[in-house]
Design a protein around this motif. Structure first.
Motif, PDB file in Angstrom:
ATOM      1  N   PHE A 256     108.271  15.086 127.613  1.00  0.00           N
ATOM      2  CA  PHE A 256     108.906  15.749 128.563  1.00  0.00           C
ATOM      3  C   PHE A 256     108.198  16.776 128.764  1.00  0.00           C
ATOM      4  CE2 PHE A 256     112.199  18.981 130.208  1.00  0.00           C
ATOM      5  CZ  PHE A 256     112.698  18.255 131.099  1.00  0.00           C
ATOM      6  N   LEU A 257     107.871  16.835 129.970  1.00  0.00           N
ATOM      7  CA  LEU A 257     106.849  17.996 130.545  1.00  0.00           C
ATOM      8  C   LEU A 257     105.640  18.043 129.585  1.00  0.00           C
ATOM      9  CD1 LEU A 257     109.525  20.718 131.608  1.00  0.00           C
ATOM     10  CD2 LEU A 257     108.359  19.146 133.060  1.00  0.00           C
ATOM     11  N   ASP A 258     105.372  19.199 129.144  1.00  0.00           N
ATOM     12  CA  ASP A 258     104.173  19.448 128.066  1.00  0.00           C
ATOM     13  C   ASP A 258     104.625  19.305 126.842  1.00  0.00           C
ATOM     14  OD1 ASP A 258     105.571  21.731 128.352  1.00  0.00           O
ATOM     15  OD2 ASP A 258     103.947  22.917 127.985  1.00  0.00           O
ATOM     16  N   ILE A 259     105.912  18.775 126.557  1.00  0.00           N
ATOM     17  CA  ILE A 259     106.331  19.061 124.937  1.00  0.00           C
ATOM     18  C   ILE A 259     106.544  17.484 124.577  1.00  0.00           C
ATOM     19  CG2 ILE A 259     108.470  19.294 123.673  1.00  0.00           C
ATOM     20  CD1 ILE A 259     109.385  21.037 125.992  1.00  0.00           C
ATOM     21  N   GLU A 260     105.788  17.235 123.438  1.00  0.00           N
ATOM     22  CA  GLU A 260     105.573  15.990 122.739  1.00  0.00           C
ATOM     23  C   GLU A 260     106.663  15.885 121.492  1.00  0.00           C
ATOM     24  OE1 GLU A 260     101.690  14.063 122.609  1.00  0.00           O
ATOM     25  OE2 GLU A 260     101.099  15.803 123.903  1.00  0.00           O
ATOM     26  N   ILE A 261     107.335  15.005 121.182  1.00  0.00           N
ATOM     27  CA  ILE A 261     108.081  14.759 119.847  1.00  0.00           C
ATOM     28  C   ILE A 261     107.709  13.428 119.220  1.00  0.00           C
ATOM     29  CG2 ILE A 261     110.312  14.987 118.967  1.00  0.00           C
ATOM     30  CD1 ILE A 261     111.178  16.243 121.485  1.00  0.00           C
ATOM     31  N   ASP A 262     107.331  13.718 117.894  1.00  0.00           N
ATOM     32  CA  ASP A 262     107.196  12.515 116.898  1.00  0.00           C
ATOM     33  C   ASP A 262     108.324  12.355 116.003  1.00  0.00           C
ATOM     34  OD1 ASP A 262     106.455  10.450 115.677  1.00  0.00           O
ATOM     35  OD2 ASP A 262     104.422  11.333 115.160  1.00  0.00           O
ATOM     36  N   THR A 263     109.001  11.468 116.265  1.00  0.00           N
ATOM     37  CA  THR A 263     110.328  11.323 115.555  1.00  0.00           C
ATOM     38  C   THR A 263     110.303  10.788 114.098  1.00  0.00           C
ATOM     39  OG1 THR A 263     110.914   9.259 116.382  1.00  0.00           O
ATOM     40  CG2 THR A 263     111.852  10.894 117.791  1.00  0.00           C
ATOM     41  N   ASP A 264     109.044  10.197 113.986  1.00  0.00           N
ATOM     42  CA  ASP A 264     108.761   9.752 112.636  1.00  0.00           C
ATOM     43  C   ASP A 264     108.298  10.916 111.664  1.00  0.00           C
ATOM     44  OD1 ASP A 264     109.185   7.004 112.862  1.00  0.00           O
ATOM     45  OD2 ASP A 264     107.156   6.763 113.146  1.00  0.00           O
ATOM     46  N   SER A 265     107.515  12.068 112.039  1.00  0.00           N
ATOM     47  CA  SER A 265     107.134  13.028 111.363  1.00  0.00           C
ATOM     48  C   SER A 265     108.007  14.253 111.745  1.00  0.00           C
ATOM     49  CB  SER A 265     105.695  13.465 111.567  1.00  0.00           C
ATOM     50  OG  SER A 265     105.537  13.878 113.111  1.00  0.00           O
ATOM     51  N   ARG A 266     109.271  14.176 112.551  1.00  0.00           N
ATOM     52  CA  ARG A 266     109.892  15.132 113.258  1.00  0.00           C
ATOM     53  C   ARG A 266     108.957  16.618 113.413  1.00  0.00           C
ATOM     54  NH1 ARG A 266     115.294  14.351 111.430  1.00  0.00           N
ATOM     55  NH2 ARG A 266     115.985  16.486 111.570  1.00  0.00           N
TER      56      ARG A 266
ATOM     57  N   ASP B 162     107.383  25.630 115.985  1.00  0.00           N
ATOM     58  CA  ASP B 162     108.529  25.524 114.711  1.00  0.00           C
ATOM     59  C   ASP B 162     109.792  25.769 115.063  1.00  0.00           C
ATOM     60  OD1 ASP B 162     108.998  25.580 111.910  1.00  0.00           O
ATOM     61  OD2 ASP B 162     108.890  27.894 111.857  1.00  0.00           O
ATOM     62  N   LEU B 163     110.562  24.581 114.859  1.00  0.00           N
ATOM     63  CA  LEU B 163     112.045  24.510 115.285  1.00  0.00           C
ATOM     64  C   LEU B 163     112.900  24.367 114.205  1.00  0.00           C
ATOM     65  CD1 LEU B 163     112.044  22.077 118.522  1.00  0.00           C
ATOM     66  CD2 LEU B 163     112.186  24.811 118.252  1.00  0.00           C
ATOM     67  N   THR B 164     113.903  24.836 114.136  1.00  0.00           N
ATOM     68  CA  THR B 164     115.020  24.532 112.620  1.00  0.00           C
ATOM     69  C   THR B 164     115.496  23.254 112.997  1.00  0.00           C
ATOM     70  OG1 THR B 164     116.951  25.427 114.174  1.00  0.00           O
ATOM     71  CG2 THR B 164     115.486  27.098 112.823  1.00  0.00           C
ATOM     72  N   THR B 165     116.262  22.721 111.891  1.00  0.00           N
ATOM     73  CA  THR B 165     116.880  21.397 111.974  1.00  0.00           C
ATOM     74  C   THR B 165     117.776  21.256 113.382  1.00  0.00           C
ATOM     75  OG1 THR B 165     116.710  21.703 109.802  1.00  0.00           O
ATOM     76  CG2 THR B 165     117.605  19.523 110.624  1.00  0.00           C
ATOM     77  N   LYS B 166     118.469  22.063 113.276  1.00  0.00           N
ATOM     78  CA  LYS B 166     119.535  22.097 114.324  1.00  0.00           C
ATOM     79  C   LYS B 166     119.070  22.163 115.754  1.00  0.00           C
ATOM     80  CE  LYS B 166     123.199  21.836 111.762  1.00  0.00           C
ATOM     81  NZ  LYS B 166     123.250  20.437 111.197  1.00  0.00           N
ATOM     82  N   GLU B 167     117.815  23.070 116.130  1.00  0.00           N
ATOM     83  CA  GLU B 167     117.380  23.326 116.903  1.00  0.00           C
ATOM     84  C   GLU B 167     116.702  21.877 117.673  1.00  0.00           C
ATOM     85  OE1 GLU B 167     116.501  27.934 117.018  1.00  0.00           O
ATOM     86  OE2 GLU B 167     114.969  26.543 116.277  1.00  0.00           O
ATOM     87  N   TYR B 168     115.949  21.149 116.589  1.00  0.00           N
ATOM     88  CA  TYR B 168     115.141  19.881 116.848  1.00  0.00           C
ATOM     89  C   TYR B 168     116.148  18.860 117.187  1.00  0.00           C
ATOM     90  CZ  TYR B 168     112.991  15.707 115.509  1.00  0.00           C
ATOM     91  OH  TYR B 168     112.546  14.279 115.489  1.00  0.00           O
ATOM     92  N   GLU B 169     117.490  19.041 116.603  1.00  0.00           N
ATOM     93  CA  GLU B 169     118.678  17.702 116.844  1.00  0.00           C
ATOM     94  C   GLU B 169     119.024  18.002 118.371  1.00  0.00           C
ATOM     95  OE1 GLU B 169     119.983  15.430 114.971  1.00  0.00           O
ATOM     96  OE2 GLU B 169     118.787  15.656 113.198  1.00  0.00           O
TER      97      GLU B 169
END
Lengths: 217, 496
Positions: free
Chosen positions: A127-137, A147-154
């Motif tokens: 999304f825009l310049d953000i990339e998320i890899d759900t395998d490695s979180r 660096d995101l906390t678990t809740k922020e990531y969810e």
């Protein structure tokens, strides 16, 4: 693209599900009766099937046997709130069931849970310049790890999977924190504020008065 | 104590007492008459002795009389007679024994009772367990003649009879007692069977029946029990069916309710959460509106059904030709839209009932025919006066029904083709409603159909005048007629 087969003889309900799943980024097809559903899954592959129980020609349980043969996970749609029927469906190998009438958020959440269980969700979200890899979180922004906390990531995942959808505070709370939303705490708002600041999404995550938030694309 | 023992202990003593009293009386009577006979015989003997004695004495001259002893006299007429009387005594006026046959001497007091008026008397005397009857008379010569006879035999006979009779009574009484006991045991066995069956029935074993073949009250009671059990079973079956029907109705109703609700809630939810294009929003709104309408029609139909169930029929005479013409006017618009032709013909005749409710029956039936027919086909409504009532037939050339579908079409929410029924705006309650109304009018109906060849529904009404017992009989005849017709026509569902 993830493909979902909707087997439902009530045209309004079939269209309702399709409309919402398409908006959530899935590809959908409708089969109005059991026989057609059985035929379609012989010809093409699907990642998930939403299956009504009371169907003309072949009933849901019979279609389930066909689906198991070609390895398609199945969620039952049932108007019958009876426990026995739910148990029967689950015992026969359905992944989950949704009782009619249902909330759209519940439908999407259950679809996603089953897809995740089968690792069929998209592992790489952009999304825009953000990339998320759900395998490695891991979350990268402009090539740098964030660096995101678990809740922020969810929370971020929830927004990305429900683009343009108004997310009610209770929906957010229930899917990220789990449990009943009391309606008083500021937990949701605080976490959304922090996420916006960390990723510079002030422009994109809009607060909706008295409702919640929406990720605007 | 068990009833059989009670009866045994009551009847046996009563039997014994009664028989003993009766037997004693008989024996005593018998004994008395024997005794009387014996006494009379003795009297006669005594008389004869006296006669012989006096004759012999009279024949003698005074000289001879003085010379001859009493013994000689007695022996002389004994000789003449050829035998002795035995046990005879002759006593002088001073009680001295003038003659004696044997040594038997028995004390008695007859002479005390003899006087000028009574010159003969008798006494029954016991001496050393022997019984004797002694007769004494006073002869014209002033001496006493006494004859004695041993009658122990009569007394022995009596004792003998008593003991034999007692044995007989005991035997008869015990035989009677035991046969009562036996009969009662047999009867009680049946009673036990009955009571066991009753207990089992009470414990919920409703298929229990009593097998008693006796043609008595117990047998009748058993038959009555079986009859009651059957009747109760039938009633329970009816209640169970009713409950099941109610449950099925509720389940079907919940399902019917959930389907439009799912659409309404879902589309509304979508609209409040998503930014939708105007077309999408219109579509959502349209779905919500149409599904809302569906709920509305469902609730109306349901209300109508409830009302039809509760309503007392506002019965009036209805002229059928007029009534059918009225219905034709109501349905013709929707039929023309689908290019269907309706033929109405009716014989003169009356039916009895609520005009509004009956009209809704035939509007529903014609509407069903319309839904089942392809454009260009025809529908017939025919009224026929019958001897016991009136029949109205609605017939179409639609797609017809399979036998298994035919048997279910009057169930609430049953739709042969769900998606088509929905498109036509059906709630699946039309025929269920018709059935209720027809039941309310004590009418009946039957279906005949073959897939692809259309459906024929015959509605039968009884004659208005026929009431009460006669009415029941008419209905029975009608039912029989229907059953007979059913056998000829093959697959027919008769619902009443």
């Amino acid at each position: 693209m993830i493909k979902i087969l909707i087997v439902e003889d009530e045209e309004p309900i079939a269209n309702l599900i399709r409309m919402n799943l398409v908006k959530a980024g899935y590809q959908c097809e409708i089969a109005p009766d059991g026989e057609e559903a059985a035929n379609i899954i012989q010809e093409r592959t699907f990642d998930l099937m939403l299956l009504d129980i009371m169907l003309p020609k072949l009933n849901g349980y019979e279609v389930l046997e066909y689906a198991k043969a070609v390895d398609i996970p199945v969620i039952f749609l049932t108007a019958m709130g009876e426990t026995q029927q739910k148990v029967k469906g689950l015992k026969m190998g359905a992944e989950d069931y949704i009782a009619k009438p249902f909330d759209i958020a519940e439908l999407l959440a259950r679809v996603e849970t089953v897809l995740r269980r089968y690792q069929k969700t998209e592992r790489h979200l952009v999304f825009l310049d953000i990339e998320i890899d759900t395998d490695s979180r891991t979350v990268m922004q402009g090539g740098h790890p964030v660096d995101l906390t678990t809740k922020e990531y969810e929370l971020l995942l929830l927004f990305l999977r429900n683009k343009n959808r108004a997310l009610y505070r209770e929906t957010i709370y229930e899917s990220v924190w789990g449990g009943e939303y009391s309606g008083r705490g500021r937990t949701v708002d605080l976490h959304v504020q922090r996420l916006k600041k960390k990723l510079g999404l002030e422009e994109h995550i809009a607060a909706i008065y008295k409702v919640g938030y929406r990720l605007i694309v | 104590m068990k009833l059989s023992w009670k009866l045994f202990f009551i009847t046996t003593p009563v039997f014994i007492i009664f028989l003993t009293l009766f037997g004693t009386w008989i024996i005593q009577e018998n004994f008395q008459s024997s005794l009387k006979q014996e006494v009379e015989r003795c009297m006669v003997e005594n008389q004869m002795f006296q006669n012989s004695y006096e004759l012999t004495k009279n024949a003698l001259s005074e000289d001879q009389l003085e010379q001859a002893s009493v013994r000689k006299i007695v022996e002389s007429f004994y000789r003449r007679k050829g035998e002795a009387y035995g046990n005879a005594r002759v006593l002088g006026a001073g009680w001295e024994v003038l003659y004696q046959d044997n040594s038997l001497h028995i004390e008695h007091h007859i002479m005390d009772a003899l006087d000028s008026e009574h010159n003969v008397g008798y006494e029954i005397v016991q001496k050393e367990d022997q019984f004797y009857v002694i007769v004494m008379c006073k002869s014209t010569f002033g001496d006493y003649i006494e004859t004695t006879k041993n009658i122990t035999e009569i007394f022995d006979d009596r004792t003998d009879q008593y003991s034999r009779y007692q044995l007989g009574v005991l035997t008869v009484a015990s035989l009677a007692g035991f046969s009562i006991l036996f009969v009662l045991f047999f009867v009680m066995r049946n009673m036990k069977k009955l009571s066991r069956a009753t207990r089992q029935f009470a414990r919920g074993k409703y298929d229990v029946r009593v097998m008693i073949r006796a043609h008595d009250e117990i047998g009748t009671l058993a038959e009555d029990f079986n009859w009651m059990a059957n009747a109760m079973n039938m009633q329970m079956q009816q209640l169970q069916n009713e409950v099941q029907r109610q449950e099925e109705f509720t389940a079907a109703f919940a399902h019917e309710l959930k389907t439009p609700l799912t659409s309404i809630i879902g589309y509304a939810d979508t609209m409040r959460q998503m930014e939708l294009s105007p077309e999408e929003r219109d579509m959502c709104a349209d779905y919500i509106y149409r599904q809302g309408k569906r709920l509305q029609s469902l609730s109306y139909k349901l209300l109508e059904m409830t009302l039809a169930g509760k309503q007392d029929v506002d019965s009036k005479e209805i002229s059928v030709p007029e009534f059918l013409q009225e219905i034709q006017k109501i349905v013709c618009v929707s039929l023309e839209e689908k290019q269907l032709t309706l033929y109405v013909s009716a014989q003169e005749g009356m039916i009895f009932g609520d005009r509004e409710l009956l009209a809704s029956v035939f509007i529903n039936l014609i509407d069903n025919a319309r839904k089942a027919s392809e454009p260009g086909k025809s529908i017939w409504v025919t009224g026929m006066a019958l001897p016991g009532g009136y029949s109205i037939v609605v017939e179409d050339e639609g797609h017809g029904l399979l036998p298994e579908e035919l048997s279910r079409i009057a169930e609430p929410f049953y739709m042969v083709d769900k998606s088509r029924a929905r498109k036509e705006g059906g709630a699946g309650l039309g025929l269920a409603l018709c059935r209720k109304i027809i039941e309310l009018h004590q009418g009946s109906w039957q279906f005949e159909s073959e897939p692809g060849k259309g459906l024929r529904i015959t509605v039968l009404f009884g004659l208005p005048e026929v009431t009460g017992r006669k009415h029941k009989r008419m209905r029975r005849i009608k039912r029989r007629e229907l059953a007979r017709k059913g056998r000829h026509a093959g697959k027919i569902g008769v619902i009443e």
